[in-house]
Design a protein around this motif. Structure first.
Motif, PDB file in Angstrom:
ATOM      1  N   SER A 195     -14.974   8.303  -0.336  1.00 10.92           N
ATOM      2  CA  SER A 195     -13.520   8.205  -0.451  1.00 10.92           C
ATOM      3  C   SER A 195     -13.078   7.085  -1.384  1.00 10.92           C
ATOM      4  CB  SER A 195     -12.884   8.030   0.926  1.00 10.92           C
ATOM      5  OG  SER A 195     -13.295   6.810   1.516  1.00 10.92           O
ATOM      6  N   GLU A 196     -13.884   6.024  -1.511  1.00  2.29           N
ATOM      7  CA  GLU A 196     -13.531   4.895  -2.374  1.00  2.29           C
ATOM      8  C   GLU A 196     -14.009   5.075  -3.813  1.00  2.29           C
ATOM      9  OE1 GLU A 196     -11.680   2.388  -1.608  1.00  2.29           O
ATOM     10  OE2 GLU A 196     -11.536   2.543   0.579  1.00  2.29           O
ATOM     11  N   LYS A 208      -9.972   9.168  -2.373  1.00  5.47           N
ATOM     12  CA  LYS A 208      -9.028   9.123  -1.250  1.00  5.47           C
ATOM     13  C   LYS A 208      -7.576   9.261  -1.676  1.00  5.47           C
ATOM     14  CE  LYS A 208      -8.587   5.019   0.745  1.00  5.47           C
ATOM     15  NZ  LYS A 208      -8.982   3.719   1.330  1.00  5.47           N
ATOM     16  N   ASP A 209      -7.294   9.109  -2.995  1.00  2.58           N
ATOM     17  CA  ASP A 209      -5.933   9.225  -3.493  1.00  2.58           C
ATOM     18  C   ASP A 209      -5.562  10.657  -3.877  1.00  2.58           C
ATOM     19  OD1 ASP A 209      -5.530   6.406  -3.363  1.00  2.58           O
ATOM     20  OD2 ASP A 209      -6.629   6.191  -5.253  1.00  2.58           O
ATOM     21  N   CYS A 398       3.659   0.418   0.420  1.00  4.92           N
ATOM     22  CA  CYS A 398       3.266   1.827   0.400  1.00  4.92           C
ATOM     23  C   CYS A 398       2.349   2.178   1.572  1.00  4.92           C
ATOM     24  CB  CYS A 398       2.552   2.152  -0.908  1.00  4.92           C
ATOM     25  SG  CYS A 398       3.507   1.748  -2.389  1.00  4.92           S
ATOM     26  N   TRP A 399       2.737   3.225   2.298  1.00  2.00           N
ATOM     27  CA  TRP A 399       1.911   3.766   3.374  1.00  2.00           C
ATOM     28  C   TRP A 399       1.947   5.286   3.269  1.00  2.00           C
ATOM     29  CZ3 TRP A 399       3.000   5.812   8.648  1.00  2.00           C
ATOM     30  CH2 TRP A 399       1.838   5.896   9.424  1.00  2.00           C
ATOM     31  N   ARG A 406      -0.183  10.025  -1.853  1.00  2.00           N
ATOM     32  CA  ARG A 406      -1.295   9.116  -2.167  1.00  2.00           C
ATOM     33  C   ARG A 406      -1.381   8.864  -3.673  1.00  2.00           C
ATOM     34  NH1 ARG A 406      -5.829  11.944   1.820  1.00  2.00           N
ATOM     35  NH2 ARG A 406      -4.686  11.607   3.756  1.00  2.00           N
ATOM     36  N   ARG A 410      -0.699   5.128  -5.424  1.00  2.00           N
ATOM     37  CA  ARG A 410      -1.670   4.509  -6.334  1.00  2.00           C
ATOM     38  C   ARG A 410      -1.003   4.082  -7.644  1.00  2.00           C
ATOM     39  NH1 ARG A 410      -6.387   1.712  -5.867  1.00  2.00           N
ATOM     40  NH2 ARG A 410      -7.822   2.153  -7.577  1.00  2.00           N
ATOM     41  N   THR A 413       1.260   0.963  -7.126  1.00  2.00           N
ATOM     42  CA  THR A 413       0.547  -0.305  -6.946  1.00  2.00           C
ATOM     43  C   THR A 413      -0.372  -0.684  -8.098  1.00  2.00           C
ATOM     44  OG1 THR A 413      -1.194   0.851  -5.694  1.00  2.00           O
ATOM     45  CG2 THR A 413       0.630  -0.088  -4.439  1.00  2.00           C
ATOM     46  N   HIS A 421      -0.046  -1.876  -1.278  1.00  2.00           N
ATOM     47  CA  HIS A 421      -0.570  -0.712  -0.563  1.00  2.00           C
ATOM     48  C   HIS A 421      -1.143  -1.149   0.782  1.00  2.00           C
ATOM     49  CE1 HIS A 421      -2.594   3.451  -1.341  1.00  2.00           C
ATOM     50  NE2 HIS A 421      -2.176   3.343  -0.097  1.00  2.00           N
ATOM     51  N   GLU A 423      -3.540  -0.063   3.552  1.00  2.00           N
ATOM     52  CA  GLU A 423      -4.629   0.909   3.660  1.00  2.00           C
ATOM     53  C   GLU A 423      -5.519   0.602   4.867  1.00  2.00           C
ATOM     54  OE1 GLU A 423      -6.203   2.541  -0.276  1.00  2.00           O
ATOM     55  OE2 GLU A 423      -5.947   0.411  -0.723  1.00  2.00           O
ATOM     56  N   ASN A 424      -6.382   1.592   5.144  1.00  2.00           N
ATOM     57  CA  ASN A 424      -7.450   1.423   6.144  1.00  2.00           C
ATOM     58  C   ASN A 424      -6.924   1.105   7.536  1.00  2.00           C
ATOM     59  OD1 ASN A 424      -9.334   1.769   4.007  1.00  2.00           O
ATOM     60  ND2 ASN A 424      -9.109  -0.402   3.476  1.00  2.00           N
TER      61      ASN A 424
END
Length: 482
Positions: A195-196, A208-209, A398-399, A406, A410, A413, A421, A423-424
């Protein structure tokens, strides 16, 4: 980079049954005569019946009406707009074939697919009735939401040109067009272990975006996207609710890969301050509360009309806001928490935030963002919210939740650098720190300076000679030439 061809679209090839074929032929003959005299100024618009899609279509209708076109809005019974807000438009409801429980379900992909199937015959019949009711009133073209891809086949069958409206970002459109390549490269479907990983073909996106609607029927999702892209390519043009300065690279890519006219005429909501097209009732008490707050002190929190969170996430948000010690205006929409139509905030939250917080079920967002007391926007990064924040010079927290959000987050940011952003997962300490960084620290001041540049360019593009101004007049010329 040349993208691989997408699968052939599934065309509607059912028989066309006209109530009176002789009358229809006479209407078409009369239309041809009118076209020769330049009289085709009647437009038929068909929005996707979701708030984030319906609003831009109605804004577009207002813009085109101000330019001398007559407007008919064909719409579903589900999420029907209020005709009294638009007395100059002709509204035609059609059956959508949805039961109440279907219309409110959370499987967005299935909902869009069902609309594309259920509305074929009612949409076609409505067009035929329009032609028969007034044979002298030529329909210049159909303008439909890009997600309503079935309308292209109906337009073809009835020999009417179709232009589409893209209510999402141009960048997310480029990403959707690349789905076949992304699947071939193994980026899709998204797997947690990668995902990264950076998507080298679409910088600065990570795996992931990439857009994700959240369905277990991925093949249906990919087919829906393929149909949308293919039917876009066979349309007579694309209208975009964006502007050149914001998405220059995406526009260049679209113009390179799509051999049809492209009209970035946004931000659509800035053309006029007409009636609200919101499907939810605004709580205007929030504006009176904002009037009592210091300039740029309030963080506005809203996650749109569709996003749903867990109860634990709402609790962490509440305490993150409370512990930040910043004034906040928080929209908690009914139904926005899984399993609850309405929820109670954590015990002790109201006491801790008394005098510093305002919680409402829905707010007049454009007015809120324009208020001098608002200094930050915690958002899901839906495209309308993103553009509205840019237009008012309000930096973002951003959430993103699903879909194109997504991609938008991105770019907010890491390309425009006008937001932070989250995240996680959500936890109160992370939220508290992010709010302070945005609202009171030097980092937030730098974000504010950069977004003011975007705001100035958004203002300039709508003025005479600006990019959106010129694109709008190119669109008008295109419609009249049809």
């Amino acid at each position: 980079m040349k993208l691989e061809p997408l699968p052939s679209p599934i065309y509607y090839r059912g028989p066309i049954s006209f109530p009176n074929i002789k009358l229809y032929s006479m209407a078409r003959t009369e239309e041809k005569k009118q076209r020769q005299h330049g009289m085709g100024r009647h437009l038929v618009l068909f929005p996707c019946p979701l708030e984030g899609h319906l609003n831009p279509m109605l804004h577009l209708a207002s813009v085109l009406h101000s330019e001398g076109f007559s407007i008919t809005i064909i719409h579903t019974h589900f999420n029907s707009p209020d005709p009294s807000n638009y007395p100059n438009f002709n509204f035609k409801p059609i059956s959508d074939g949805l039961q109440d429980e279907e219309a409110t379900r959370t499987d967005l992909m299935a909902f869009i697919s069902d609309i594309n199937v259920n509305c074929k015959v009612p949409f076609q019949d409505c067009l035929v009735r329009l032609l028969l009711e007034n044979p002298q009133d030529q329909i210049a073209c159909i303008i439909s939401d890009a997600l309503m891809h079935f309308t292209q086949a109906i337009a073809n069958n009835m020999k009417l040109p179709r232009i589409i409206l893209r209510t999402s970002s141009a960048t997310s459109f480029v990403t959707c067009a690349a789905f076949p390549l992304l699947r071939q490269k193994g980026y899709l479907p998204i797997q947690d272990p990668q995902s990264e990983v950076m998507v080298s073909e679409l910088p600065p996106l990570r795996v992931k975006d990439l857009p994700n609607i959240g369905t277990d029927k991925l093949d249906n999702l990919y087919q829906l996207v393929a149909n949308m892209i293919n039917e876009t390519k066979t349309s007579r043009g694309v209208i975009s609710n964006s502007f050149d300065y914001l998405e220059q690279m995406a526009f260049a890519k679209i113009r390179q890969d799509f051999s049809i006219p492209f009209f970035p005429i946004g931000p659509l909501h800035k053309y006029s301050s007409g009636h609200s097209s919101s499907l939810l009732n605004h709580d205007h008490s929030s504006m009176a509360w904002l009037d009592k707050q210091a300039p740029s002190s309030v963080i506005y929190v809203s996650f749109g009309s569709l996003a749903v969170m867990e109860k634990t996430e709402l609790v962490e948000m509440a305490w993150g806001l409370a512990n930040s010690d910043q004034p906040f205006l928080w929209v908690i929409r009914p139904g926005s928490v899984h399993g609850s139509e309405w929820v109670e905030l954590p015990q002790g939250f109201e006491e801790k935030t008394r005098g510093k917080g305002c919680v409402v079920k829905w707010a007049p967002q454009k007015e809120v963002l324009a208020h001098p007391a608002v200094g930050g926007f915690w958002t899901h990064c839906g495209w309308n919210s993103t553009v509205e924040s840019v237009c008012e010079g309000v930096p973002m927290l951003c959430w993103p939740c699903f879909g194109d959000q997504r991609v938008n987050a991105r770019f907010v940011t890491h390309v425009w650098r006008v937001g932070l952003h989250i995240e996680n997962g959500l936890n109160r300490r992370l939220i508290e720190n992010a709010i302070k960084r945005l609202m009171v620290e030097m980092e937030g001041e730098e974000l504010r300076k950069r977004i003011m540049v975007l705001k100035e360019n958004a203002d300039c593009c709508l003025r005479k000679g600006g990019s959106s101004y010129e694109s709008l007049h190119s669109l008008i010329d295109c419609i009249l030439s049809l």
